[in-house]
Design a protein around this motif. Structure first.
Motif, short mmCIF file in Angstrom:
data_model
loop_
_atom_site.label_atom_id
_atom_site.label_comp_id
_atom_site.label_asym_id
_atom_site.label_seq_id
_atom_site.Cartn_x
_atom_site.Cartn_y
_atom_site.Cartn_z
N LEU A 67 0.83 -1.21 0.00
CA LEU A 67 0.00 0.00 0.00
C LEU A 67 0.87 1.26 0.00
CD1 LEU A 67 -2.77 -1.07 2.55
CD2 LEU A 67 -2.84 -1.14 0.04
N VAL A 68 1.98 1.22 0.75
CA VAL A 68 2.90 2.36 0.75
C VAL A 68 3.47 2.58 -0.64
CG1 VAL A 68 5.16 3.14 1.57
CG2 VAL A 68 3.51 2.20 3.19
N SER A 69 3.92 1.50 -1.28
CA SER A 69 4.48 1.62 -2.64
C SER A 69 3.45 2.15 -3.61
CB SER A 69 5.01 0.26 -3.11
OG SER A 69 6.08 -0.19 -2.30
N THR A 70 2.23 1.65 -3.50
CA THR A 70 1.15 2.09 -4.40
C THR A 70 0.83 3.57 -4.18
OG1 THR A 70 0.21 -0.14 -4.43
CG2 THR A 70 -1.22 1.68 -5.10
N ALA A 71 0.77 3.99 -2.92
CA ALA A 71 0.48 5.39 -2.62
C ALA A 71 1.57 6.30 -3.18
CB ALA A 71 0.34 5.59 -1.11
N VAL A 72 2.83 5.89 -3.05
CA VAL A 72 3.93 6.67 -3.60
C VAL A 72 3.81 6.77 -5.11
CG1 VAL A 72 6.43 6.67 -3.98
CG2 VAL A 72 5.53 6.19 -1.70
N ALA A 73 3.48 5.64 -5.76
CA ALA A 73 3.36 5.63 -7.21
C ALA A 73 2.25 6.57 -7.69
CB ALA A 73 3.09 4.21 -7.69
N ILE A 74 1.11 6.51 -7.04
CA ILE A 74 -0.02 7.37 -7.44
C ILE A 74 0.32 8.84 -7.24
CG2 ILE A 74 -2.40 7.99 -6.91
CD1 ILE A 74 -2.87 5.00 -6.24
N THR A 75 0.96 9.14 -6.12
CA THR A 75 1.36 10.53 -5.85
C THR A 75 2.29 11.05 -6.94
OG1 THR A 75 1.14 10.20 -3.46
CG2 THR A 75 2.49 12.07 -4.21
N LEU A 76 3.28 10.24 -7.31
CA LEU A 76 4.25 10.69 -8.32
C LEU A 76 3.67 10.68 -9.73
CD1 LEU A 76 7.58 9.19 -6.97
CD2 LEU A 76 6.98 11.59 -7.23
N PHE A 77 2.64 9.88 -9.96
CA PHE A 77 1.98 9.92 -11.27
C PHE A 77 1.45 11.32 -11.56
CE2 PHE A 77 -1.85 9.49 -13.92
CZ PHE A 77 -1.30 8.88 -15.03
N PHE A 78 0.99 11.99 -10.51
CA PHE A 78 0.41 13.32 -10.68
C PHE A 78 1.42 14.46 -10.44
CE2 PHE A 78 -3.32 10.69 -9.64
CZ PHE A 78 -4.13 11.01 -10.72
N THR A 79 2.59 14.14 -9.90
CA THR A 79 3.53 15.22 -9.53
C THR A 79 4.92 15.09 -10.15
OG1 THR A 79 4.25 14.04 -7.54
CG2 THR A 79 2.37 15.54 -7.31
N ALA A 80 5.26 13.93 -10.73
CA ALA A 80 6.64 13.73 -11.20
C ALA A 80 7.05 14.75 -12.25
CB ALA A 80 6.80 12.32 -11.75
#
Length: 211
Positions: A67-80
């Motif tokens: 869940l931590v990895s998924t949350a990080v991925a989703i956050t960076l999808f919108f901010t990277a």
């Protein structure tokens, strides 16, 4: 939260971020982000647990890591896209994750075996395997093939942690020393191009000639 558990979550989260940044560089969709982030985040710890015979592996015993990895991925999808140089951010995040994870891996190996040799191996595996998987899957040059020091930094951090533990330092102090040692070596390699001596080809032979 115990310090080793904090390092475990930190290592997973930071490595997951490097996986997501690799996905960003390849302009993948959100599923690609999540896949690369999860593989990178849990890859090193999975290899560590398999080598030590720890079952079920950590992310099956505690799915919160996924869940931590998924949350990080989703956050960076919108901010990277906001980062000016995603590759520069990636390599420095990788250095942070490697530093945290080598201590965690060394601690697990030392606890399981009482052997410094085993601790060094599990520290290096935990700290580097996720990054290797990330680069292979993203089609990037592997961290192992780059000239600057990488695995040696993980070994240095693992070694310092185990020696500090042998001298009966408390866990927070030993962990901090190990983390700082790994980050100093890796950071120096990134900043100043530190390398180890390289093998030489036979006289008159092209190094790329494998025959």
């Amino acid at each position: 939260m115990p310090i080793l558990e904090m390092l475990d979550y930190a290592g997973v989260a930071v490595f997951a971020a490097t996986g997501a940044l690799s996905a960003s560089r390849k302009q993948l969709d959100i599923i690609g982000y999540i896949f690369l982030a999860c593989v990178t985040g849990i890859g090193g710890g999975t290899m560590r647990d398999l080598v030590l015979g720890t079952t079920p592996v950590f992310w099956i015993a505690n799915p919160a890591y996924l869940l931590v990895s998924t949350a990080v991925a989703i956050t960076l999808f919108f901010t990277a896209h906001l980062f000016g140089s995603r590759y520069r951010v990636l390599v420095w995040l990788d250095a942070v994750g490697m530093s945290a994870y080598c201590v965690m891996g060394a601690a697990k190996g030392y606890e399981a075996s009482g052997s410094m040799t085993v601790a060094l191996v599990t520290g290096a595996l935990t700290a580097t395997f996720g990054g290797i998987l990330r680069d292979v899957m993203a089609g990037e040059p592997s961290v192992l093939l780059r000239p600057e020091i990488y695995v040696t930094a993980a070994l240095a951090g693992s070694f310092v942690y185990v020696v500090a533990t042998e001298f009966a330092l408390e866990l927070p102090a030993a962990s901090t020393l190990g983390l700082l040692a790994a980050f100093t070596v890796r950071g120096g390699a990134l900043r100043y191009g530190w390398t180890l001596p390289r093998g030489k080809a036979l006289p008159g032979r092209d190094p790329d000639d494998v025959m």
